[in-house]
Design a protein around this motif. Structure first.
Motif, PDB file in Angstrom:
ATOM      1  N   GLY A 168       2.833  13.913   2.584  1.00 17.65           N
ATOM      2  CA  GLY A 168       2.437  15.133   3.272  1.00 17.65           C
ATOM      3  C   GLY A 168       1.307  14.884   4.258  1.00 17.65           C
ATOM      4  N   GLY A 169       0.743  15.972   4.771  1.00 10.16           N
ATOM      5  CA  GLY A 169      -0.300  15.858   5.792  1.00 10.16           C
ATOM      6  C   GLY A 169      -1.638  15.476   5.202  1.00 10.16           C
ATOM      7  N   GLU A 170      -2.702  15.780   5.936  1.00  8.59           N
ATOM      8  CA  GLU A 170      -4.040  15.355   5.551  1.00  8.59           C
ATOM      9  C   GLU A 170      -4.529  16.043   4.282  1.00  8.59           C
ATOM     10  OE1 GLU A 170      -6.664  15.906   8.767  1.00  8.59           O
ATOM     11  OE2 GLU A 170      -5.756  14.372  10.019  1.00  8.59           O
ATOM     12  N   SER A 171      -3.723  16.915   3.730  1.00  6.91           N
ATOM     13  CA  SER A 171      -4.136  17.652   2.541  1.00  6.91           C
ATOM     14  C   SER A 171      -4.073  16.808   1.281  1.00  6.91           C
ATOM     15  CB  SER A 171      -3.242  18.880   2.370  1.00  6.91           C
ATOM     16  OG  SER A 171      -1.880  18.492   2.408  1.00  6.91           O
ATOM     17  N   ASN A 172      -3.415  15.649   1.326  1.00  8.18           N
ATOM     18  CA  ASN A 172      -3.331  14.851   0.106  1.00  8.18           C
ATOM     19  C   ASN A 172      -3.953  13.483   0.324  1.00  8.18           C
ATOM     20  OD1 ASN A 172      -1.475  13.283   1.486  1.00  8.18           O
ATOM     21  ND2 ASN A 172       0.296  14.261   0.577  1.00  8.18           N
ATOM     22  N   ALA A 173      -3.783  12.599  -0.635  1.00  7.47           N
ATOM     23  CA  ALA A 173      -4.420  11.288  -0.589  1.00  7.47           C
ATOM     24  C   ALA A 173      -3.577  10.254   0.128  1.00  7.47           C
ATOM     25  CB  ALA A 173      -4.714  10.811  -2.012  1.00  7.47           C
ATOM     26  N   GLY A 174      -2.459  10.657   0.720  1.00  2.00           N
ATOM     27  CA  GLY A 174      -1.586   9.700   1.367  1.00  2.00           C
ATOM     28  C   GLY A 174      -0.496   9.227   0.418  1.00  2.00           C
ATOM     29  N   ALA A 175       0.384   8.376   0.922  1.00  5.30           N
ATOM     30  CA  ALA A 175       1.487   7.881   0.096  1.00  5.30           C
ATOM     31  C   ALA A 175       0.977   7.086  -1.103  1.00  5.30           C
ATOM     32  CB  ALA A 175       2.419   7.026   0.941  1.00  5.30           C
ATOM     33  N   VAL A 176      -0.114   6.332  -0.908  1.00  4.73           N
ATOM     34  CA  VAL A 176      -0.707   5.516  -1.971  1.00  4.73           C
ATOM     35  C   VAL A 176      -2.222   5.675  -1.889  1.00  4.73           C
ATOM     36  CG1 VAL A 176      -0.894   3.203  -2.951  1.00  4.73           C
ATOM     37  CG2 VAL A 176       1.190   3.860  -1.727  1.00  4.73           C
ATOM     38  N   ALA A 177      -2.884   5.833  -3.030  1.00  3.27           N
ATOM     39  CA  ALA A 177      -4.337   6.011  -3.064  1.00  3.27           C
ATOM     40  C   ALA A 177      -5.025   4.698  -3.429  1.00  3.27           C
ATOM     41  CB  ALA A 177      -4.718   7.098  -4.062  1.00  3.27           C
ATOM     42  N   PRO A 178      -6.227   4.455  -2.941  1.00  2.00           N
ATOM     43  CA  PRO A 178      -6.964   3.215  -3.247  1.00  2.00           C
ATOM     44  C   PRO A 178      -7.356   3.122  -4.718  1.00  2.00           C
ATOM     45  CG  PRO A 178      -7.889   4.340  -1.324  1.00  2.00           C
ATOM     46  CD  PRO A 178      -6.950   5.303  -1.977  1.00  2.00           C
ATOM     47  N   VAL A 179      -7.554   1.891  -5.166  1.00  3.91           N
ATOM     48  CA  VAL A 179      -8.078   1.593  -6.499  1.00  3.91           C
ATOM     49  C   VAL A 179      -9.587   1.417  -6.384  1.00  3.91           C
ATOM     50  CG1 VAL A 179      -8.109  -0.129  -8.346  1.00  3.91           C
ATOM     51  CG2 VAL A 179      -5.936   0.521  -7.286  1.00  3.91           C
ATOM     52  N   PHE A 180     -10.336   1.875  -7.401  1.00  2.00           N
ATOM     53  CA  PHE A 180     -11.790   1.707  -7.420  1.00  2.00           C
ATOM     54  C   PHE A 180     -12.161   0.729  -8.534  1.00  2.00           C
ATOM     55  CE2 PHE A 180     -11.190   5.683  -5.253  1.00  2.00           C
ATOM     56  CZ  PHE A 180     -12.192   5.704  -4.295  1.00  2.00           C
TER      57      PHE A 180
ATOM     58  N   VAL B 108       6.578   8.066   5.465  1.00  2.00           N
ATOM     59  CA  VAL B 108       7.745   8.440   4.671  1.00  2.00           C
ATOM     60  C   VAL B 108       8.444   7.206   4.129  1.00  2.00           C
ATOM     61  CG1 VAL B 108      10.018   9.527   4.771  1.00  2.00           C
ATOM     62  CG2 VAL B 108       8.057  10.626   5.888  1.00  2.00           C
ATOM     63  N   ARG B 109       8.606   6.163   4.955  1.00  2.00           N
ATOM     64  CA  ARG B 109       9.324   4.971   4.496  1.00  2.00           C
ATOM     65  C   ARG B 109       8.570   4.240   3.396  1.00  2.00           C
ATOM     66  NH1 ARG B 109      10.300   1.984  10.084  1.00  2.00           N
ATOM     67  NH2 ARG B 109       8.182   2.758  10.322  1.00  2.00           N
ATOM     68  N   VAL B 110       7.241   4.166   3.539  1.00  2.00           N
ATOM     69  CA  VAL B 110       6.457   3.530   2.489  1.00  2.00           C
ATOM     70  C   VAL B 110       6.545   4.330   1.198  1.00  2.00           C
ATOM     71  CG1 VAL B 110       4.109   2.938   1.774  1.00  2.00           C
ATOM     72  CG2 VAL B 110       4.881   2.358   4.075  1.00  2.00           C
ATOM     73  N   SER B 111       6.459   5.665   1.316  1.00  2.00           N
ATOM     74  CA  SER B 111       6.544   6.501   0.117  1.00  2.00           C
ATOM     75  C   SER B 111       7.886   6.317  -0.593  1.00  2.00           C
ATOM     76  CB  SER B 111       6.352   7.972   0.504  1.00  2.00           C
ATOM     77  OG  SER B 111       6.330   8.801  -0.634  1.00  2.00           O
ATOM     78  N   ARG B 112       8.971   6.227   0.165  1.00  2.00           N
ATOM     79  CA  ARG B 112      10.291   6.034  -0.445  1.00  2.00           C
ATOM     80  C   ARG B 112      10.391   4.677  -1.114  1.00  2.00           C
ATOM     81  NH1 ARG B 112      13.671   8.431   4.719  1.00  2.00           N
ATOM     82  NH2 ARG B 112      13.450  10.646   4.207  1.00  2.00           N
ATOM     83  N   ALA B 113       9.856   3.641  -0.453  1.00  2.00           N
ATOM     84  CA  ALA B 113       9.931   2.301  -1.032  1.00  2.00           C
ATOM     85  C   ALA B 113       9.037   2.182  -2.265  1.00  2.00           C
ATOM     86  CB  ALA B 113       9.525   1.267   0.024  1.00  2.00           C
TER      87      ALA B 113
ATOM     88  N   TRP C  57       7.757   4.795  -4.271  1.00  2.00           N
ATOM     89  CA  TRP C  57       8.000   5.728  -5.377  1.00  2.00           C
ATOM     90  C   TRP C  57       9.459   6.107  -5.573  1.00  2.00           C
ATOM     91  CZ3 TRP C  57       3.727   5.644  -7.945  1.00  2.00           C
ATOM     92  CH2 TRP C  57       2.494   5.587  -7.291  1.00  2.00           C
ATOM     93  N   GLY C  58      10.299   5.788  -4.591  1.00  2.00           N
ATOM     94  CA  GLY C  58      11.695   6.207  -4.678  1.00  2.00           C
ATOM     95  C   GLY C  58      11.937   7.593  -4.126  1.00  2.00           C
ATOM     96  N   HIS C  59      10.911   8.224  -3.542  1.00  2.65           N
ATOM     97  CA  HIS C  59      11.027   9.545  -2.906  1.00  2.65           C
ATOM     98  C   HIS C  59       9.921   9.657  -1.875  1.00  2.65           C
ATOM     99  CE1 HIS C  59       7.496  10.854  -5.159  1.00  2.65           C
ATOM    100  NE2 HIS C  59       8.072  10.377  -6.269  1.00  2.65           N
ATOM    101  N   ASP C  60       9.995  10.683  -1.051  1.00  2.00           N
ATOM    102  CA  ASP C  60       8.978  10.862   0.000  1.00  2.00           C
ATOM    103  C   ASP C  60       8.121  12.099  -0.238  1.00  2.00           C
ATOM    104  OD1 ASP C  60      10.705  12.909   0.602  1.00  2.00           O
ATOM    105  OD2 ASP C  60      11.367  12.101   2.512  1.00  2.00           O
ATOM    106  N   ALA C  61       8.020  12.519  -1.494  1.00  2.00           N
ATOM    107  CA  ALA C  61       7.211  13.699  -1.801  1.00  2.00           C
ATOM    108  C   ALA C  61       5.732  13.446  -1.557  1.00  2.00           C
ATOM    109  CB  ALA C  61       7.428  14.117  -3.255  1.00  2.00           C
ATOM    110  N   TYR C  62       5.327  12.160  -1.578  1.00  2.00           N
ATOM    111  CA  TYR C  62       3.913  11.841  -1.401  1.00  2.00           C
ATOM    112  C   TYR C  62       3.608  11.434   0.039  1.00  2.00           C
ATOM    113  CZ  TYR C  62       3.664  11.642  -6.523  1.00  2.00           C
ATOM    114  OH  TYR C  62       3.711  11.932  -7.859  1.00  2.00           O
TER     115      TYR C  62
END
Length: 294
Positions: free
Chosen positions: A137-149, A123-128, A130-135
């Motif tokens: 959630g649980g294992e259903s998403n890619a996490g607060a930040v997704a990797p670059v390919f 939650v803290r990383v997501s807020r820092a 993106w400015g919110h903690d919407a990203y």
């Protein structure tokens, strides 16, 4: 105010299914079926829909998607090895054997590469970031930040101790950015072929008595393949720079705080082990059996 959470999920399946069978016939019967399909929906075992860009972040290939599935079952009365005029004992021993089997093929299941540690569902990383903690959630998403390919991370390796993924093709985005929520490559576990065969013969012993000899071979070609859980998936970002004297929001200061503007790197364990195949599942089993009916 308060927060209101609710469970929500969508899914859809589209497929082409074909079957072919021959149930009559003295020497050969079979049943074949093939499916070409795609399963899409809210990803993850615990459905969680992102409130921002839900289609982009929360919708993709489901973990049980299999592009190709083929199944075949068959029974064959093998040719007689001894002619009708041949030795009676050999005719009884070698003629009349049957072979039955089941053959299965399935494409590998999709998997998602995500960061470990502080970047994943923090939650803290997501807020820092993106400015919110919407990203977060649980294992259903890619996490607060997704990797670059940087390129296709697949190596094609399938042996234990080898790397099926190349970490050099994966990177950490700068502050305020992210890699793709839905990965640009069809990342899957290896496909699987499985052959189960049984050879058997019934020997009549008079009246209703008979002896059946049977040889069963399961996973005939001894194919073994890793599941996603058999691969090292630790992808741990480490901050490049830490600073002291950062206001802690409570009138004081904190030391050793990560400065995200200086970027990140992967830790030594991730560099060494990410994508390494730790074990493989599957082995050949042979069974010998005799059955007496009376």
């Amino acid at each position: 105010g308060g927060a209101w959470n609710r469970s929500e999920a969508v899914s859809n399946y589209n497929g082409l299914q074909v079957s072919l069978s021959r149930q009559a016939g003295r020497r050969f019967q079979y049943f074949l079926n093939y499916s070409f399909s795609k399963a899409l929906g809210t990803t993850g075992d615990d459905p969680y829909v992102e409130p921002i860009n839900p289609r982009e972040r929360s919708y993709g290939l489901l973990p049980w998607d299999r592009t190709h599935i083929f199944n075949a079952s068959y029974n064959v009365l093998l040719p007689d090895f001894v002619s009708p005029g041949g030795n009676g004992f050999l005719r009884g021993l070698l003629n009349g054997w049957q072979l039955s089997g089941i053959t299965r093929y399935a494409s590998g299941v999709p998997f998602r590469i995500t960061f470990s540690g502080m970047f994943y569902n923090n939650v803290r990383v997501s807020r820092a970031w993106w400015g919110h903690d919407a990203y977060s959630g649980g294992e259903s998403n890619a996490g607060a930040v997704a990797p670059v390919f940087y390129g296709d991370p697949r190596t094609g390796n399938t042996g234990v101790g080898e790397h099926m993924l190349d970490i050099e093709q994966i990177g950490i985005p700068p502050l305020g950015e992210s890699g793709p929520w839905q990965q640009p490559y069809d990342l899957r576990t290896p496909s699987r072929w499985n052959w189960d065969l049984t050879v058997f013969k019934n020997f009549p012993l008079g009246d209703s008595k008979r002896l059946q000899l049977r040889v069963g071979i399961f996973n005939l070609f001894n194919q073994a393949a890793p599941d996603w859980g058999d691969v090292s998936t630790d992808l741990q970002p480490v901050c490049n720079a830490f600073v002291d004297g950062v206001p802690n929001g409570a009138g004081g200061y904190a030391n050793g705080v990560c400065d995200p503007t200086q970027g990140f790197h992967f830790d030594e364990i991730s560099e060494r082990n990410f994508g390494k195949i730790l074990t493989k599942r599957g082995h050949r089993i042979i069974e010998l059996a005799a059955r007496f009916d009376f």
